[in-house]
Write a protein that holds these residues in place. Sequence first.
Motif, mmCIF file in Angstrom:
data_model
loop_
_atom_site.group_PDB
_atom_site.id
_atom_site.type_symbol
_atom_site.label_atom_id
_atom_site.label_comp_id
_atom_site.label_asym_id
_atom_site.label_seq_id
_atom_site.Cartn_x
_atom_site.Cartn_y
_atom_site.Cartn_z
ATOM 1 N N LYS A 1 42.795 6.084 71.782
ATOM 2 C CA LYS A 1 43.219 7.028 70.730
ATOM 3 C C LYS A 1 44.737 6.940 70.533
ATOM 4 C CE LYS A 1 39.641 10.633 70.577
ATOM 5 N NZ LYS A 1 38.572 9.788 71.158
ATOM 6 N N GLN A 2 45.460 6.850 71.639
ATOM 7 C CA GLN A 2 46.919 6.734 71.596
ATOM 8 C C GLN A 2 47.310 5.389 70.972
ATOM 9 O OE1 GLN A 2 48.800 9.334 72.244
ATOM 10 N NE2 GLN A 2 50.655 8.202 71.795
ATOM 11 N N ALA A 3 46.581 4.329 71.317
ATOM 12 C CA ALA A 3 46.838 2.998 70.756
ATOM 13 C C ALA A 3 46.691 3.060 69.235
ATOM 14 C CB ALA A 3 45.866 1.977 71.342
ATOM 15 N N TYR A 4 45.588 3.650 68.780
ATOM 16 C CA TYR A 4 45.330 3.794 67.343
ATOM 17 C C TYR A 4 46.483 4.520 66.651
ATOM 18 C CZ TYR A 4 43.733 6.175 63.139
ATOM 19 O OH TYR A 4 43.669 6.695 61.872
ATOM 20 N N GLU B 1 37.845 -1.638 62.360
ATOM 21 C CA GLU B 1 36.718 -2.570 62.341
ATOM 22 C C GLU B 1 35.817 -2.406 63.568
ATOM 23 O OE1 GLU B 1 36.550 -7.131 60.985
ATOM 24 O OE2 GLU B 1 37.361 -6.840 62.993
ATOM 25 N N SER B 2 36.442 -2.164 64.736
ATOM 26 C CA SER B 2 35.680 -2.079 65.990
ATOM 27 C C SER B 2 35.538 -0.664 66.526
ATOM 28 C CB SER B 2 36.363 -2.947 67.053
ATOM 29 O OG SER B 2 36.553 -4.254 66.575
ATOM 30 N N GLY B 3 36.091 0.329 65.820
ATOM 31 C CA GLY B 3 36.014 1.711 66.294
ATOM 32 C C GLY B 3 36.823 1.921 67.567
ATOM 33 N N ILE B 4 38.037 1.382 67.616
ATOM 34 C CA ILE B 4 38.905 1.532 68.786
ATOM 35 C C ILE B 4 39.834 2.725 68.553
ATOM 36 C CG2 ILE B 4 40.743 0.453 70.178
ATOM 37 C CD1 ILE B 4 39.498 -2.286 69.316
ATOM 38 N N GLY B 5 39.572 3.827 69.260
ATOM 39 C CA GLY B 5 40.406 5.019 69.166
ATOM 40 C C GLY B 5 40.224 5.803 67.883
ATOM 41 N N VAL B 6 39.297 5.338 67.034
ATOM 42 C CA VAL B 6 39.038 5.986 65.750
ATOM 43 C C VAL B 6 37.599 5.646 65.356
ATOM 44 C CG1 VAL B 6 39.857 4.021 64.358
ATOM 45 C CG2 VAL B 6 39.986 6.336 63.414
ATOM 46 N N GLU B 7 37.013 6.456 64.487
ATOM 47 C CA GLU B 7 35.657 6.167 64.041
ATOM 48 C C GLU B 7 35.626 4.846 63.276
ATOM 49 O OE1 GLU B 7 32.325 8.573 61.551
ATOM 50 O OE2 GLU B 7 33.646 9.766 62.866
ATOM 51 N N LYS B 8 34.606 4.034 63.556
ATOM 52 C CA LYS B 8 34.447 2.736 62.908
ATOM 53 C C LYS B 8 34.379 2.908 61.391
ATOM 54 C CE LYS B 8 31.719 -1.449 63.619
ATOM 55 N NZ LYS B 8 30.744 -2.090 64.497
#
Length: 186
Positions: free
Chosen positions: A144-147, A170-177
């Motif tokens: 989430k922090q990365a996003y 695209e991959s849902g990393i730290g955020v909804e896909k």
Amino acid sequence: GEAGKEAVERDPQDADEQCELGVAYVEGRGVEKDPKQGFQWFLKAAEQGHAEAQFNLGRCYAQGIGVEKDTKQAYKWYKTAAEQGDAKAQCNLGICYEKGIGVEKDTKQAYKLYKTAAEQGDAKAQCNLGICYEKGIGVEKDTKQAYKLYKTAAEQGHAKAQYNLGGCYESGIGVEKDIKQGFQWF
């Protein structure tokens, strides 16, 4: 070119002016491109404690601009400028620590330096800090922090951060896909 020539003929003692001349010679702005001459002007200003010149000197040593490449000297000058609060130097010093360039590898120190520079609004540092959080480099993984960091840097126009932000969507990393949203950032 006249302003550059006049300044050289005057042999300015002012560190700001010396640093500007360094940039002019390295980039060939208003004077004929001469990286060796640029390096000398950075050195004069850096020795007077000019943080931006110290950062530029570090870059010269890191990339072999007007001087033979020397990673230990690059590290030394980045560190000197970073200690004065120069965000770009803090970021590049972080890279030195992350990759072990001119200094022993220390990812925790890299993380700290990226964080300090990122808090000053440096987009490259925000992106690098985002990578630290995404991959758990020198800090506990926190997607989430990365996003958030990628988004902040991406909004400043940082290309790598924009690409990484696209990957988050695209991959849902730290955020909804969200493929559509991701595509907009690539």
